[in-house]
Design a protein around this motif. Structure first.
Motif, PDB file in Angstrom:
ATOM      1  N   GLY A   1       0.784  -1.236   0.000  1.00  0.00           N
ATOM      2  CA  GLY A   1       0.000   0.000   0.000  1.00  0.00           C
ATOM      3  C   GLY A   1       0.813   1.281   0.000  1.00  0.00           C
ATOM      4  N   LEU A   2       2.099   1.178  -0.243  1.00  0.00           N
ATOM      5  CA  LEU A   2       2.929   2.387  -0.252  1.00  0.00           C
ATOM      6  C   LEU A   2       2.870   3.021  -1.646  1.00  0.00           C
ATOM      7  CD1 LEU A   2       4.845   4.365   1.022  1.00  0.00           C
ATOM      8  CD2 LEU A   2       6.717   2.747   0.736  1.00  0.00           C
ATOM      9  N   TYR A   3       1.871   3.878  -1.836  1.00  0.00           N
ATOM     10  CA  TYR A   3       1.713   4.553  -3.128  1.00  0.00           C
ATOM     11  C   TYR A   3       0.818   5.773  -3.000  1.00  0.00           C
ATOM     12  CZ  TYR A   3      -2.001   0.908  -3.032  1.00  0.00           C
ATOM     13  OH  TYR A   3      -3.012   0.059  -2.671  1.00  0.00           O
ATOM     14  N   GLY A   4       0.915   6.631  -3.994  1.00  0.00           N
ATOM     15  CA  GLY A   4       0.057   7.811  -4.036  1.00  0.00           C
ATOM     16  C   GLY A   4       0.179   8.493  -5.399  1.00  0.00           C
ATOM     17  N   MET A   5      -0.683   9.457  -5.664  1.00  0.00           N
ATOM     18  CA  MET A   5      -0.687  10.162  -6.959  1.00  0.00           C
ATOM     19  C   MET A   5       0.325  11.298  -6.957  1.00  0.00           C
ATOM     20  SD  MET A   5      -2.910   8.829  -9.081  1.00  0.00           S
ATOM     21  CE  MET A   5      -3.462  10.015 -10.323  1.00  0.00           C
ATOM     22  N   MET A   6       0.794  11.625  -8.140  1.00  0.00           N
ATOM     23  CA  MET A   6       1.736  12.730  -8.306  1.00  0.00           C
ATOM     24  C   MET A   6       1.345  13.454  -9.595  1.00  0.00           C
ATOM     25  SD  MET A   6       5.808  12.608  -8.143  1.00  0.00           S
ATOM     26  CE  MET A   6       6.754  14.106  -8.284  1.00  0.00           C
ATOM     27  N   ILE A   7       0.764  14.607  -9.417  1.00  0.00           N
ATOM     28  CA  ILE A   7       0.278  15.374 -10.563  1.00  0.00           C
ATOM     29  C   ILE A   7       1.265  16.500 -10.850  1.00  0.00           C
ATOM     30  CG2 ILE A   7      -1.646  16.738 -11.473  1.00  0.00           C
ATOM     31  CD1 ILE A   7      -2.288  13.764 -10.771  1.00  0.00           C
ATOM     32  N   VAL A   8       1.738  16.534 -12.077  1.00  0.00           N
ATOM     33  CA  VAL A   8       2.590  17.653 -12.496  1.00  0.00           C
ATOM     34  C   VAL A   8       1.813  18.436 -13.552  1.00  0.00           C
ATOM     35  CG1 VAL A   8       4.794  18.372 -13.457  1.00  0.00           C
ATOM     36  CG2 VAL A   8       4.680  16.327 -12.010  1.00  0.00           C
ATOM     37  N   ARG A   9       1.465  19.658 -13.185  1.00  0.00           N
ATOM     38  CA  ARG A   9       0.628  20.465 -14.059  1.00  0.00           C
ATOM     39  C   ARG A   9       1.480  21.206 -15.091  1.00  0.00           C
ATOM     40  NH1 ARG A   9      -4.180  20.059 -12.077  1.00  0.00           N
ATOM     41  NH2 ARG A   9      -4.288  19.339  -9.922  1.00  0.00           N
ATOM     42  N   SER A  10       0.871  21.439 -16.218  1.00  0.00           N
ATOM     43  CA  SER A  10       1.556  22.226 -17.242  1.00  0.00           C
ATOM     44  C   SER A  10       1.241  23.699 -17.011  1.00  0.00           C
ATOM     45  CB  SER A  10       1.064  21.810 -18.624  1.00  0.00           C
ATOM     46  OG  SER A  10       1.549  22.724 -19.577  1.00  0.00           O
ATOM     47  N   PRO A  11       2.247  24.558 -17.061  1.00  0.00           N
ATOM     48  CA  PRO A  11       1.951  25.989 -16.938  1.00  0.00           C
ATOM     49  C   PRO A  11       1.179  26.504 -18.148  1.00  0.00           C
ATOM     50  CG  PRO A  11       4.328  25.610 -17.205  1.00  0.00           C
ATOM     51  CD  PRO A  11       3.683  24.265 -17.168  1.00  0.00           C
ATOM     52  N   LYS A  12       1.216  25.757 -19.221  1.00  0.00           N
ATOM     53  CA  LYS A  12       0.460  26.152 -20.417  1.00  0.00           C
ATOM     54  C   LYS A  12      -0.352  24.967 -20.911  1.00  0.00           C
ATOM     55  CE  LYS A  12       4.052  29.362 -21.912  1.00  0.00           C
ATOM     56  NZ  LYS A  12       5.125  29.611 -22.899  1.00  0.00           N
TER      57      LYS A  12
END
Lengths: 573, 573
Positions: B134-145
């Motif tokens: 269960g060692l996990y999670g989301m990682m969102i990298v947003r685009s500046p454009k």
């Protein structure tokens, strides 16, 4: 007194190994294995595939070299040599976070130490609750000039076993609120017990079924095969996680001759009480039964309301019919809460003749109040209101390099707490976490008075078997209630107190012990009940801080935490 | 049905990213916790008490700093940032034994890296089978454009869950004979599933009972609350240990727009197939149902004969009655062994317009034959007959300091094995253990051809989703049967192949991918099925060995094995 009392060391050594000492060198792989310790499959920590681990058989004066390879997947591991004083090799004591960093998975660490004194010892994991997971084995150190006379010997390693894995147990105990792990499902003799069947089922119609073993069953008991009219030495060690035990042999008395590697004045009993961390040798004299027959050896729970059936095995006289039922039921274990009986046994133990008495006076008195407390709603055991939190960097390394990460100048309290009522739950139940370190100069005579008290909730007080690393100590006495300063000291036995490394603290009572700080190093002193230690029930004695700071401590034990950082970075170029 | 409501924060993605990149700094404590992931109590690895771990929300160009404190009792830990290329920071990739030593219990290690590219990513444990725990999670990298237009977004992190703990699973898989762990008990959406009850029970009279959630139930589903006539971006990641999945939203089509952090040429489907290690963004356009209502979101098993019920949650339109049953049963998951359907989905994925094509030719061709073998009666997965055994010292350190403990000059085979019959069990089933390391000079164009084959016993071939660290690669093509040298290369898509970091290898087939060795470091390339990796299914790419030897690699990642020994001892004085 600032001189090491070497006279003591030499005299207590029962036999000096005069001939050229030998070397016992072993290669061990530690890994999880599926086994059937109590006729039900479980996961154990095995050594070279064996559970319990291999028995070490050495002679006093030998050098023991054990190359331990960690084959666990993600866990560190260490091995503590319980009863070995590690004089001059404190980094080989095998207490994670105290004397060494855990051995990482895939790595090999070499323990190298001298077994200076004969005795019945054992070894076990000392990281997390890996002892509970089955990481243990016997360690026999023979005397080159054994004074006891016997015809044969058997090792009996006693332990308790849960069906819940040790990782889950650790988590339960660390949860908020704490979830108690309960009583063990089985007691094991040499790693063998029976959960869903019994060797003695035919005495209880309609109860649990009789065990039917197949060849090589991992849960079939170790049978003790004896000849008539002989003397056998039973070397017994208790490495239980929790249970206090009583061992009896049907129809035979036991002559107690050794406790924790020290000879005691022999005395004869029908059964013996044993606490986790203790070892005994008893002599068993066989009769000449006609016709030849078998007798029960039984091990049951004491000191806690039991919910675990007796462990059983058989004393099998030569020529006794192999498959015949035993005529009588196994011995009944004494009532669990008959503490007077337990204390009576403890109080029969005195040093054998020839042991010098302890120093007449102590230089220091250290009171250790044992309490069960709440900390941020976690249940903890605490000593003088400090619940032990073992740091990521071993004390021995922090002291060696004078790192600031450990403040050993500021110990927890040492004094008796005058106004603490040990008969009631803690008034202020809160406690703090700490490193629990006390430092001593060398050559001091230290008295430790362990003081028991009421548990956190309701009325009750538990047994705690305290074990000191790096030393034997004299057990000066036991008492009821709160220690009376200036009064109870007068009851100490200064004549022939037994030397031990483990001693019981009885409910609502106190236990006093004395030792001499003659072994530079950092020594764990803790309740040997593994869940209690996991919940903080221990302190650490730093002995000869100045000497430790000059020691040549192998880098291999300091490869974690701030010592690793310090030692890796000082070589940066 | 009373459930936790995760109110959607509607963000229109027109935010302007300032010229100066930001810093996302986090303090994480990793520890075991008791949780109810599928309405049955189990032990999970939580971060700061959260399971799944906290979602990281950053913007491309940001520096992410995560101080990870290991609060496990006896186990090491690392965290891999899945999808982040770690350009210039290969030691921050978080692969135990490859790019770093595990973080010891009680210690804190700081990951510090730049998220150079926008996308939907996740993070997870990469030591033993801690991802499975269960060692996990989301990682969102947003685009500046951001070029995609949508009104709101949801994260869906998909995983599978066993009631047997991960430690026992590791042992079963490593046992002789191997004991298979079986299919998961539950599928989880954002760490939430239902084992002994179902949201849709009322469609199956007499079957499993309907779920009755209490407030704050840990297994109550994450409801997706939407407005009519809007566009929602679903960011979906699969971190399953084993299961290949299919996700469908009742009554709605899904427009696939992103895969593994790269935009793809948009295409519309009724459902998507997902393999462990993959991420997708899909756009979901809401209707205007009258009256307002709820729709199922379902996730089921593909590619293995399923024994796990669908995971369910609900797309809840505003104003739909809160406690009303849904009118229709959940979407049916496509037949598990309809591989043509799976491949058809894979083959719809092309790079979005604007991505440059891959280099026209490759400099090297590396054939990786995937087989299941026996080694000393242990069941292993092997690549070119070598089953990966990750060493105790991370490759990156061994290479950095030129230690002799790793022989990276002698890689396993690279060539296609001409006479190997992939349709039959291995003729010679034996394999060897090895470090599985291939080294590449910088600036090379490398083709990797993954070749599937028949399993050890009987007839069968499994899906393997291969994941490459440190890179995106172009998926040049998929084929049936054995790769035909000089022939199948001609079928490669060199026009608009998608960039990915994970790709499926289908039963009895081959998959070809191309990447450029432009990232000095040591990069794991492995089957993302955790039991398969545990059984040896991976290789390691050392890229720019000469550059690694000059790198300033933090000591903190090298504090184990032979690099620790080397670095601690060179400072000895």
């Amino acid at each position: 007194m600032s001189v090491i009392v070497w006279w003591l060391v030499t005299v207590v050594m029962v036999a000096v190994h005069s001939a050229s000492a030998g070397v016992v060198e072993l290669n061990w792989e530690v890994e999880y294995k599926l086994r059937w310790p109590d006729c039900k499959e479980g996961i154990v920590i095995a050594i070279n595939g064996e559970f319990p681990g291999p028995t070490i058989d050495a002679t006093a004066g030998d050098t023991v070299i054990v190359h331990v390879t960690n084959k666990l997947s993600t866990e560190g591991v260490v091995i503590h040599w319980h009863g070995i004083r590690q004089n001059g090799t404190p980094w080989a004591d095998g207490a994670a976070g105290v004397t060494q960093c855990p051995i990482n998975p895939g790595e090999t660490f070499t323990y190298n130490f001298i077994v200076d004194k004969a005795g019945t010892h054992f070894y076990h994991g000392h990281y997390g609750m890996q002892r509970s997971a089955g990481l243990y084995g016997m360690m026999i150190v023979r005397s080159p000039k054994e004074t006891l006379q016997y015809d044969g010997e058997f090792n009996l390693l006693l332990s308790d076993w849960w069906h819940q894995g040790s990782h889950a147990q650790e988590l339960y105990l660390s949860s908020r609120p704490m979830r108690w792990i309960g009583e063990p499902q089985s007691l094991l003799i040499n790693g063998r017990g029976q959960f869903n069947c019994s060797l003695a089922a035919y005495f209880n119609k309609g109860g649990v079924k009789e065990c039917k073993f197949k060849d090589n069953d991992e849960c079939a008991p170790t049978i003790l095969r004896v000849e008539p009219l002989k003397v056998y030495r039973l070397r017994i060690a208790s490495t239980t996680a929790l249970a206090s035990l009583n061992l009896a042999v049907e129809g035979h008395q036991l002559e107690v001759v050794e406790a924790d590697g020290n000879y005691v004045a022999p005395f004869t009993v029908n059964d013996i009480d044993m606490y986790s961390g203790e070892t005994y040798s008893v002599l068993l004299r066989t009769h000449n039964p006609t016709p030849s027959r078998k007798y029960w050896i039984s091990v049951g729970v004491r000191g806690r309301k039991p919910n675990t059936t007796q462990a059983l095995t058989v004393l099998h006289y030569a020529d006794a019919p192999e498959y015949e039922h035993l005529p009588y039921p196994p011995p009944v274990t004494p009532r669990w809460d008959d503490y007077d009986r337990s204390k009576s046994f403890s109080k029969k133990i005195f040093a054998a003749k020839g042991y010098p008495p302890p120093p007449e006076k102590s230089d220091e008195q250290l009171f250790l109040l044992n309490t069960q407390n709440l900390m941020d709603k976690y249940t903890k055991w605490a000593i003088n209101n400090v619940s032990l939190s073992v740091p990521a960097t071993p004390y021995i390394g922090t002291i060696r390099y004078g790192l600031k990460t450990l403040n050993y100048q500021k110990p927890p309290g040492k004094e008796i707490v005058e106004d603490y009522d040990i008969t009631k739950p803690p008034v202020n139940p809160n406690t703090t976490k700490g490193n629990g370190i006390y430092s001593f100069q060398l050559g001091r005579v230290v008295d430790v008075i362990l003081q028991n008290s009421n548990v956190l909730n309701g009325r009750g007080s538990e047994i705690h078997p305290w074990h000191l690393h790096g030393h034997d100590f004299w057990v000066l006495g036991y008492g009821e209630g709160k220690f009376r300063l200036g009064v109870d000291e007068k009851t100490y036995n200064l004549n022939n107190p037994p030397l031990r490394n483990t001693v019981a603290l009885y409910p609502y009572g106190w236990t006093a012990l004395r030792f001499v700080t003659d072994n530079p190093g950092v020594w764990f002193f803790h309740c040997h009940i593994e869940p209690h230690l996991h919940m903080g029930m221990g302190v650490v004695f730093a002995e000869g801080v100045d000497q430790i700071a000059k020691m040549n401590i192998p880098n291999a034990v300091l490869g974690c935490g701030s010592t690793r950082e310090f030692l890796m970075n000082r070589g940066r170029h």
